[in-house]
Design an enzyme around this catalytic site. Structure first.
Site, PDB file in Angstrom:
ATOM      1  N   ASP A 100      32.108  41.553  24.480  1.00 17.42           N
ATOM      2  CA  ASP A 100      33.087  40.437  23.995  1.00 17.42           C
ATOM      3  C   ASP A 100      33.821  41.443  22.927  1.00 17.42           C
ATOM      4  O   ASP A 100      33.322  42.040  22.243  1.00 17.42           O
ATOM      5  CB  ASP A 100      32.910  39.542  23.634  1.00 17.42           C
ATOM      6  CG  ASP A 100      34.675  38.642  23.689  1.00 17.42           C
ATOM      7  OD1 ASP A 100      34.801  38.652  23.904  1.00 17.42           O
ATOM      8  OD2 ASP A 100      33.871  37.129  23.760  1.00 17.42           O
ATOM      9  N   ASP A 206      39.509  39.902  24.535  1.00 16.42           N
ATOM     10  CA  ASP A 206      39.841  38.707  23.815  1.00 16.42           C
ATOM     11  C   ASP A 206      41.531  39.114  23.804  1.00 16.42           C
ATOM     12  O   ASP A 206      42.100  40.261  23.423  1.00 16.42           O
ATOM     13  CB  ASP A 206      38.894  38.683  21.874  1.00 16.42           C
ATOM     14  CG  ASP A 206      39.939  37.637  22.132  1.00 16.42           C
ATOM     15  OD1 ASP A 206      39.262  36.841  22.200  1.00 16.42           O
ATOM     16  OD2 ASP A 206      40.341  37.073  20.706  1.00 16.42           O
ATOM     17  N   GLU A 259      41.308  38.293  29.303  1.00 16.19           N
ATOM     18  CA  GLU A 259      41.773  36.759  28.499  1.00 16.19           C
ATOM     19  C   GLU A 259      43.184  36.852  28.574  1.00 16.19           C
ATOM     20  O   GLU A 259      43.622  38.348  27.140  1.00 16.19           O
ATOM     21  CB  GLU A 259      41.184  36.499  27.493  1.00 16.19           C
ATOM     22  CG  GLU A 259      41.297  35.287  26.928  1.00 16.19           C
ATOM     23  CD  GLU A 259      40.677  34.608  25.850  1.00 16.19           C
ATOM     24  OE1 GLU A 259      41.036  33.503  25.392  1.00 16.19           O
ATOM     25  OE2 GLU A 259      40.947  35.582  24.629  1.00 16.19           O
ATOM     26  N   HIS A 320      33.898  28.342  25.728  1.00 20.18           N
ATOM     27  CA  HIS A 320      33.597  28.556  24.043  1.00 20.18           C
ATOM     28  C   HIS A 320      34.862  28.239  23.557  1.00 20.18           C
ATOM     29  O   HIS A 320      34.491  27.710  22.371  1.00 20.18           O
ATOM     30  CB  HIS A 320      32.976  29.452  23.507  1.00 20.18           C
ATOM     31  CG  HIS A 320      34.366  30.610  23.388  1.00 20.18           C
ATOM     32  ND1 HIS A 320      34.695  31.177  24.036  1.00 20.18           N
ATOM     33  CD2 HIS A 320      34.549  31.279  22.169  1.00 20.18           C
ATOM     34  CE1 HIS A 320      35.441  32.580  23.703  1.00 20.18           C
ATOM     35  NE2 HIS A 320      35.672  32.385  22.746  1.00 20.18           N
ATOM     36  N   ASP A 321      36.310  27.694  23.792  1.00 22.76           N
ATOM     37  CA  ASP A 321      37.909  27.351  23.507  1.00 22.76           C
ATOM     38  C   ASP A 321      37.464  25.442  24.091  1.00 22.76           C
ATOM     39  O   ASP A 321      38.749  25.021  23.486  1.00 22.76           O
ATOM     40  CB  ASP A 321      38.786  27.957  23.480  1.00 22.76           C
ATOM     41  CG  ASP A 321      38.658  29.313  23.093  1.00 22.76           C
ATOM     42  OD1 ASP A 321      37.178  29.498  21.912  1.00 22.76           O
ATOM     43  OD2 ASP A 321      38.737  30.605  23.030  1.00 22.76           O
TER      44      ASP A 321
END
Ligand code: TEU
Ligand code: CA
Length: 542
Positions: A100, A206, A259, A320-321
């Site tokens: 990440d 990210d 993302e 995870h969000d």
């Protein structure tokens, strides 16, 4: 482009949120050794790569999405040697590691930011974004502009020492980096090379579409991220991504998935048009924000739109969000198996690279949170405080906070029906869902959701049409998503009833060659049962 750079077009990728995956040393916190222990499990599921949520040194204001040292490991998770072992052992099983990459901002505990504050003359001052305050009509000082954080509240915090404000589009412990400074870009290149040298296969980038802020004028008021028109998918960001691609990513054959928050289909097309990113996570299908549309309808409409508009998508319904998909897109009470396997079929038969989030493969559900004391995610806490300030009753504020916050995705992985779901021998950092007694890897692998996932991944890997075939959507009831995947000679028709109602099937089912279904007995009518999902195979006459 070399063929090997396309491995990800034949891959199934699994996201690990390390803090909640598996605890090897009984401190209640998942860790890298814990992941190593479960590599065999991932091999058996037949995933090709792991996207690892951040394991870098971090004070955990945003659980790793606030990085204090990009080239080191958070001691809670292990050491750099553990990380090397993970890369090596995964690789020996044919599993790649995707890191990440969080480069829009750092932690305020990163030595760059500490220097920038302690010593405004240092070169690190210019690694971040500083502005003088503005004045209101009474001459009183206020923030430089009206921008707001994605996580609520102003996007600027005053540094009392210098009197200037720094920008943070997330929490105030996450100062944004200054991409007008070429030195920052050089640092990023070093970070990329550092991890590629250690053997990782690529990066999940990210909030990659907000790096470059075109100006600092007041923005249009928006529910999240006022000022976005000045930083979403700007020409400056495209320029940086082209540079990183040319200098590091392409020559080193690194895979990227970006993302892209609030990205439109057109933005996604631009980012993936060849010399920036390989793939994009867009969120139009997951109902970002408040909408009157039902979640399933939004999922269906946005899926058809993005699948038709992008040559190669990412396919995902969890991370995870996000809340657990079976709880918000399915029915985790009456149709747990049916709806979790319907969502499995969605994830694994559309055109693109599928991403499975840990626990999705056993149909993990949202947690029955009842008190704000149980919240770990800063977003949950912010929302709760706002709701309380607007005088919402405690129970309603709690409900609202947990439905927007991200704690549901982060409860420990449910491995067994026993103590702490087999996640840890100690009390876990977040509560384990009481339903682990029924929903866990052990049970699910027998005749449950997990065994369906395994069968489906196997099918996808043996039938090229399901992986790389073209896609064409079929006319259907609005509660049904139906499409063909085809390549020479073979046609697969996938039919998903996304609702708990009985609805007409878009094609005749009697006599069809159904090769996979989430109901044990075939239907005798042309009606789809709740969440029924079917894969039909037709071999064309040549
Ligand atoms: O999330 C970015 C993002 O867009 C989120 O604000 C998203 O809108 C929200 O989580 C939906 O509830 C990324 C990471 O995935 C997230 O975990 C981080 O907190 C965030 O960036 C900051 O790094
Ligand atoms: Ca641990």
């Amino acid at each position: 482009m070399k063929d090997s750079s396309k491995w990800w077009k034949n891959a199934v990728i699994y996201q690990v949120y390390p803090r909640s995956f598996n605890d090897s040393n009984s401190d209640g916190i998942g860790d890298i050794r814990g992941i190593i222990e479960k590599l065999e499990y991932l091999k058996e599921l037949d995933v090709d790569a792991i996207w690892l949520s951040p394991v870098y040194t971090s004070p955990n204001n945003d659980f790793g999405y606030d990085i204090a040292d990009y080239k080191n490991i958070n001691p809670e998770y292990g050491t750099i040697d553990d990380m090397k072992d993970l890369i090596k052992e995964a690789s020996s099983l044919g599993i790649r590691i995707i890191m990440d990459l969080v480069i829009n901002h750092t932690s305020n505990q990163h030595h760059w930011f500490k220097e920038a504050v302690a010593n405004p003359e240092s070169k690190y001052r210019n690694y971040y974004i500083w502005q003088n305050g503005a004045k209101n009509i009474f001459g009183k000082e206020k923030a430089p502009n009206n921008w707001t954080s994605f996580f609520t509240g102003p996007a600027w915090t005053k540094d009392e020492k210098s009197g200037q404000y720094y920008l943070h589009l997330f929490t105030k412990q996450q100062p944004d980096l200054n991409y007008r400074n070429p030195e920052v870009i050089e640092e990023v290149k070093q970070i990329l090379n550092f991890w590629l040298d250690l053997g990782v296969a690529g990066f999940r980038c990210d909030v990659i579409n907000i790096l470059y802020k075109e100006s600092f004028r007041n923005g249009k008021r928006q529910s999240a991220g006022t000022g976005r028109e000045f930083f979403l998918s700007t020409p400056g960001t495209h320029k940086i991504l082209k540079h990183l691609n040319k200098e590091v990513l392409r020559p080193r054959d690194a895979f990227t998935v970006g993302e892209a928050t609030f990205a439109t289909l057109q933005h996604a097309q631009e980012f993936t048009s060849g010399d920036e990113l390989d793939t994009i996570f867009g969120f139009e299908h997951l109902q970002h924000g408040v909408s009157l549309q039902s979640r399933s309808k939004r999922l269906r409409d946005a899926t058809i739109k993005w699948q038709s508009g992008l040559d190669w998508n990412t396919v995902f319904i969890e991370n995870h969000d996000q809340p657990r998909s079976v709880s918000v897109l399915g029915n985790d009470k009456s149709y747990h198996y049916e709806s979790s396997t319907m969502l499995a079929t969605y994830t694994l038969t559309l055109r693109g690279t599928p991403f499975i989030y840990q626990g999705q493969e056993i149909g993990m559900t949202n947690y029955p949170f009842s008190s704000i004391e149980q919240a770990k995610d800063p977003v949950t806490k912010f929302i709760y405080n706002i709701a309380r300030r607007s005088l919402l009753a405690k129970n309603l504020a709690t409900k609202m906070a947990f439905s927007i916050g991200r704690d549901n995705a982060r409860t420990p992985m449910q491995w067994t029906p026993s103590l702490n779901a087999g996640f840890s021998a100690a009390e876990p950092w977040m509560p384990v869902n009481p339903n682990h007694i029924n929903i866990n890897v052990e049970q699910s692998s027998k005749e449950g959701t997990l065994s369906y996932y395994k069968d489906l991944i196997k099918l996808r890997k043996t039938e090229p049409a399901l992986n790389s075939g073209e896609i064409k959507f079929l006319e259907s009831d609005t509660k049904v998503l139906a499409f063909n995947r085809y390549s020479s000679g073979e046609i697969f028709t996938i039919i998903l009833n996304m609702s708990s109602r009985e609805v007409p099937a878009p094609v005749r089912l009697s006599g069809a060659n159904i090769i996979m279904s989430n109901y044990s007995k075939p239907s005798h009518t042309d009606t789809l049962r709740p969440y029924e999902s079917l894969i039909i195979k037709t071999t064309k006459l040549q």
